[in-house]
Design an enzyme around this catalytic site. Structure first.
Site, PDB file in Angstrom:
ATOM      1  N   HIS A  95      85.376  31.966 -17.336  1.00  0.00           N
ATOM      2  CA  HIS A  95      84.009  32.487 -17.363  1.00  0.00           C
ATOM      3  C   HIS A  95      84.070  34.006 -17.558  1.00  0.00           C
ATOM      4  O   HIS A  95      84.928  34.668 -16.985  1.00  0.00           O
ATOM      5  CB  HIS A  95      83.275  32.132 -16.064  1.00  0.00           C
ATOM      6  CG  HIS A  95      81.796  32.362 -16.171  1.00  0.00           C
ATOM      7  ND1 HIS A  95      81.253  33.616 -16.148  1.00  0.00           N
ATOM      8  CD2 HIS A  95      80.771  31.500 -16.360  1.00  0.00           C
ATOM      9  CE1 HIS A  95      79.940  33.513 -16.298  1.00  0.00           C
ATOM     10  NE2 HIS A  95      79.618  32.234 -16.434  1.00  0.00           N
ATOM     11  N   GLU A 167      79.982  30.126 -24.561  1.00  0.00           N
ATOM     12  CA  GLU A 167      79.075  30.994 -23.811  1.00  0.00           C
ATOM     13  C   GLU A 167      79.140  32.422 -24.352  1.00  0.00           C
ATOM     14  O   GLU A 167      79.963  33.228 -23.886  1.00  0.00           O
ATOM     15  CB  GLU A 167      79.482  31.032 -22.335  1.00  0.00           C
ATOM     16  CG  GLU A 167      79.284  29.750 -21.578  1.00  0.00           C
ATOM     17  CD  GLU A 167      78.907  30.027 -20.118  1.00  0.00           C
ATOM     18  OE1 GLU A 167      77.956  29.429 -19.647  1.00  0.00           O
ATOM     19  OE2 GLU A 167      79.568  30.865 -19.480  1.00  0.00           O
TER      20      GLU A 167
HETATM   21  P1  PGA Z   1      72.763  31.932 -17.296  1.00  0.00           P
HETATM   22  O1  PGA Z   1      74.303  31.769 -16.899  1.00  0.00           O
HETATM   23  O2  PGA Z   1      72.205  30.550 -17.505  1.00  0.00           O
HETATM   24  O3  PGA Z   1      72.141  32.625 -16.104  1.00  0.00           O
HETATM   25  O4  PGA Z   1      72.695  32.750 -18.526  1.00  0.00           O
HETATM   26  C1  PGA Z   1      75.123  30.876 -17.586  1.00  0.00           C
HETATM   27  C2  PGA Z   1      76.550  31.007 -17.108  1.00  0.00           C
HETATM   28  O5  PGA Z   1      76.958  32.109 -16.745  1.00  0.00           O
HETATM   29  O6  PGA Z   1      77.299  30.016 -17.085  1.00  0.00           O
END
Ligand code: PGA
Length: 259
Positions: A95, A167
């Site tokens: 992440h 992401e």
């Molecule tokens: P968010 O976070 O939905 O608040 O953008 C997603 C994540 O960090 O996995």
């Protein structure tokens, strides 16, 4: 049929009060879901408690991190076996918040990936680019580097039954969701790359999208079956919003499966 995996990443949020109130609500909606499968990712200290609350349901547990060691003098760390002991099924790794605030690099993340698989848990490998890298057209390179770094210490079979979460960093917590066409491009690119190494393995990988997913901005994500799930941060913390969001995902999946 692969069920659509919705992972609620609570990050550094939650309390007994929050959990007692909200797990009840999540369990209720979970009963009615046909296309979605739910997974909760609370801070470590609540995993065991939530595991007891979700017993006999199809809701699963996701850990937000794991160490690369199995035991020993590593103060503050948690091992894969400990996660297994308390009923965890998935582990988020790579992440961007861990890459940025804890200096985790691709080699370290690759070690975690391999270890998680070796101990029969399922890694959710987050990959994504910064705004700057996006401008410099480096998205594909970033994906390849992370995948190759895993391949350096293992082989392509390691990707079987794993999850890759695309992401983009600029989308996380910003309120700006990525354009579905761009998401599609990245996922197709990763699929193509892995499939060039092994055609069958790629069919066993789930692709999630994460970054500012909420009730209002997901419609375009269901025009075709490009993704197999969402990784949701902020929108999973307010239960009313989260439930509306799950209902909308479920309805979209129903329509998609009918067409
Ligand atoms: P968010 O976070 O939905 O608040 O953008 C997603 C994540 O960090 O996995």
């Amino acid at each position: 049929m692969k069920k659509f995996l919705v992972t609620a990443n609570w990050k550094l949020n939650g309390s007994y009060n929050f959990i007692n109130k909200n797990i009840k609500i999540i369990k209720k909606i979970n009963h009615s879901l046909k296309y979605c499968q739910l997974s909760i990712s609370p801070p470590y200290v609540y995993l065991h408690y939530i595991n007891n609350l979700i017993k006999n349901t199809s809701i699963s547990l996701t850990a937000q991190n794991v160490d690369i060691h199995l035991k020993g003098s590593f103060t503050g760390e948690i091992s894969v076996n400990m996660l297994k002991d308390i009923g965890v099924k998935y582990v988020i790794i790579g992440h961007s918040e861990r890459r940025i605030y804890h200096n985790e690099d691709i080699n370290f993340i690759s070690k975690k990936f391999v270890l998680i698989k070796k101990y029969n848990l399922i890694p959710i490998l987050c990959i994504g680019e910064t705004e700057e890298q996006r401008k410099n057209k480096l998205i594909e390179k970033i994906c390849i580097n992370q995948i190759n770094s895993i391949l350096k210490i293992s082989n392509i079979n390691i990707f079987s039954n794993t999850i890759i979460a695309y992401e983009p960093l600029w989308a996380i917590g910003s309120g700006k969701i990525a354009d579905i066409n761009e998401v599609k491009k990245v996922i197709l690119f990763i699929r193509k790359y892995i499939s060039s190494l092994n055609k069958e393995i790629v069919e066993n990988i789930y692709f999630q999208y994460g970054g500012s997913v909420n009730y209002f901005n997901i419609n375009n994500f269901f025009k075709k079956k490009y993704i197999n799930g969402f990784l949701i941060g902020k929108a999973s913390l307010t239960m009313k919003n989260f439930i509306f969001l799950i209902e909308k995902i479920e309805k979209n999946l129903y329509l998609l499966n009918r067409s």
